[in-house]
Write a protein that holds these residues in place. Structure first.
Motif, PDB file in Angstrom:
ATOM      1  N   LEU A  53     -32.496  13.415  -4.963  1.00 31.32           N
ATOM      2  CA  LEU A  53     -32.222  13.903  -6.313  1.00 31.32           C
ATOM      3  C   LEU A  53     -31.661  15.319  -6.265  1.00 31.32           C
ATOM      4  CD1 LEU A  53     -35.287  12.642  -8.379  1.00 31.32           C
ATOM      5  CD2 LEU A  53     -32.898  12.070  -8.799  1.00 31.32           C
ATOM      6  N   HIS A  56     -28.160  15.362  -5.373  1.00 30.27           N
ATOM      7  CA  HIS A  56     -27.314  14.729  -6.399  1.00 30.27           C
ATOM      8  C   HIS A  56     -26.629  13.455  -5.897  1.00 30.27           C
ATOM      9  CE1 HIS A  56     -28.283  18.157  -8.638  1.00 30.27           C
ATOM     10  NE2 HIS A  56     -27.155  18.395  -9.237  1.00 30.27           N
ATOM     11  N   TYR A  61     -30.141   8.332  -8.621  1.00 27.52           N
ATOM     12  CA  TYR A  61     -30.252   8.407 -10.079  1.00 27.52           C
ATOM     13  C   TYR A  61     -30.363   7.008 -10.682  1.00 27.52           C
ATOM     14  CZ  TYR A  61     -29.448  13.402 -10.252  1.00 27.52           C
ATOM     15  OH  TYR A  61     -29.590  14.750 -10.117  1.00 27.52           O
ATOM     16  N   SER A 163     -33.473  13.918 -15.688  1.00 22.66           N
ATOM     17  CA  SER A 163     -32.601  14.693 -14.797  1.00 22.66           C
ATOM     18  C   SER A 163     -32.736  16.200 -14.988  1.00 22.66           C
ATOM     19  CB  SER A 163     -31.148  14.277 -14.988  1.00 22.66           C
ATOM     20  OG  SER A 163     -30.706  14.593 -16.290  1.00 22.66           O
ATOM     21  N   SER A 193     -27.132  18.036 -12.698  1.00 26.18           N
ATOM     22  CA  SER A 193     -28.013  16.886 -12.609  1.00 26.18           C
ATOM     23  C   SER A 193     -27.898  16.006 -13.848  1.00 26.18           C
ATOM     24  CB  SER A 193     -29.453  17.363 -12.421  1.00 26.18           C
ATOM     25  OG  SER A 193     -30.335  16.278 -12.321  1.00 26.18           O
ATOM     26  N   ALA A 197     -26.743  12.028 -14.107  1.00 23.82           N
ATOM     27  CA  ALA A 197     -27.550  11.001 -14.767  1.00 23.82           C
ATOM     28  C   ALA A 197     -26.776  10.334 -15.892  1.00 23.82           C
ATOM     29  CB  ALA A 197     -28.840  11.604 -15.308  1.00 23.82           C
TER      30      ALA A 197
END
Length: 201
Positions: A53, A56, A61, A163, A193, A197
Motif C-alpha cells: 500500500l 502504491h 488496492y 486510502s 493514495s 484507490a
C-alpha cells in the motif's frame, strides 16, 4: 447475484478467490479474463500488504477494497461510520499539529495546555467538521454529476476513507516534533493514495 470479488490484476469480477480443501490447505483460483491468479494477496501477511500500500501498487488496492472486506461477514454501514470517525480524528490531529502554538505552551517539562485551550479545541473541531462537510458535499455533487449509480458512490467513499491511511503518521507529530514540511509530504501521499484507490473504485 454477481460476485463482488475482483481479480487484482485486471479488475474482472470472479466468483471465488480460492477453494479450501482443509484448514490451511487452499488453492488460489485463476481469473477467467487474464488467466492469472485472481488474488495472490490472500496468502500474504498484513505487513506485506501494508508495504505494498505504501508503495502504491494497484493490485493491493483492488485486494483491500474488493476482496479483503467481505460484505457477508462485515457490516459495511458500521465500517463506513468507523472509518469516517477515524478520518475526522486524524484530521483533528493534523489541525492540532498545525495550531500547536495556540493550543499548547512549551515548558521545561514539555508541552502544557494554554488558558484558551478549551476555546481553541472547539475552533479545531468546528474547522475540521466544516472542512470535511465541504469536501463531502463537493464530492457528492461531483459524484452525482459523474456517476448516477448510488452503489458506486459508496465504493468511492470507501476508497477515499481506506486510502487515507497515511494520515496515521500524523499522530507521531503529536508526540515528536517534526518540520511542518512533513505535513505537506503526508498530504501529497494521501492524495496520491486516494488517486490510486479511485482509479480502481
Amino acid at each position: 447475484m454477481a460476485s463482488d470479488y475482483r481479480c487484482v490484476g485486471c479488475g474482472f469480477r470472479v466468483k471465488s478467490l480460492f477453494i479450501q480443501y482443509s484448514p490451511g490447505n487452499i488453492r488460489l483460483m485463476k481469473c477467467g479474463n487474464c488467466k492469472e491468479v485472481a488474488d495472490e494477496y490472500i496468502e500474504c501477511e498484513r505487513m506485506i500488504i501494508f508495504i505494498d500500500l505504501i508503495l502504491h501498487r494497484p493490485k493491493v488496492y483492488r485486494h483491500v477494497l474488493y476482496n479483503a472486506i467481505n460484505p457477508e461477514t462485515v457490516n459495511i454501514q458500521h465500517l463506513l461510520w468507523k472509518l469516517v470517525l477515524a478520518y475526522l480524528l486524524l484530521d483533528s490531529s493534523l489541525k492540532i499539529v498545525k495550531d500547536r502554538s495556540f493550543l499548547l505552551r512549551r515548558t521545561d517539562q514539555g508541552w502544557s495546555f494554554t488558558e484558551s485551550s478549551g476555546l481553541m479545541s472547539v475552533k479545531v473541531l468546528i474547522g475540521v467538521l466544516s472542512a470535511n462537510v465541504a469536501f463531502i458535499f463537493s464530492f457528492a455533487i461531483a459524484a452525482k454529476g459523474l456517476l448516477n449509480e448510488v452503489s458506486r458512490r459508496r465504493e468511492i467513499l470507501m476508497g477515499i476513507l481506506v486510502s487515507s491511511y497515511f494520515k496515521i503518521f500524523l499522530l507521531t507529530m503529536l508526540v515528536w516534533e517534526f518540520p511542518m514540511s512533513v505535513i505537506f509530504i503526508v498530504d501529497i501521499l494521501v492524495l496520491t493514495s486516494n488517486s490510486m484507490a479511485l482509479k480502481d473504485a
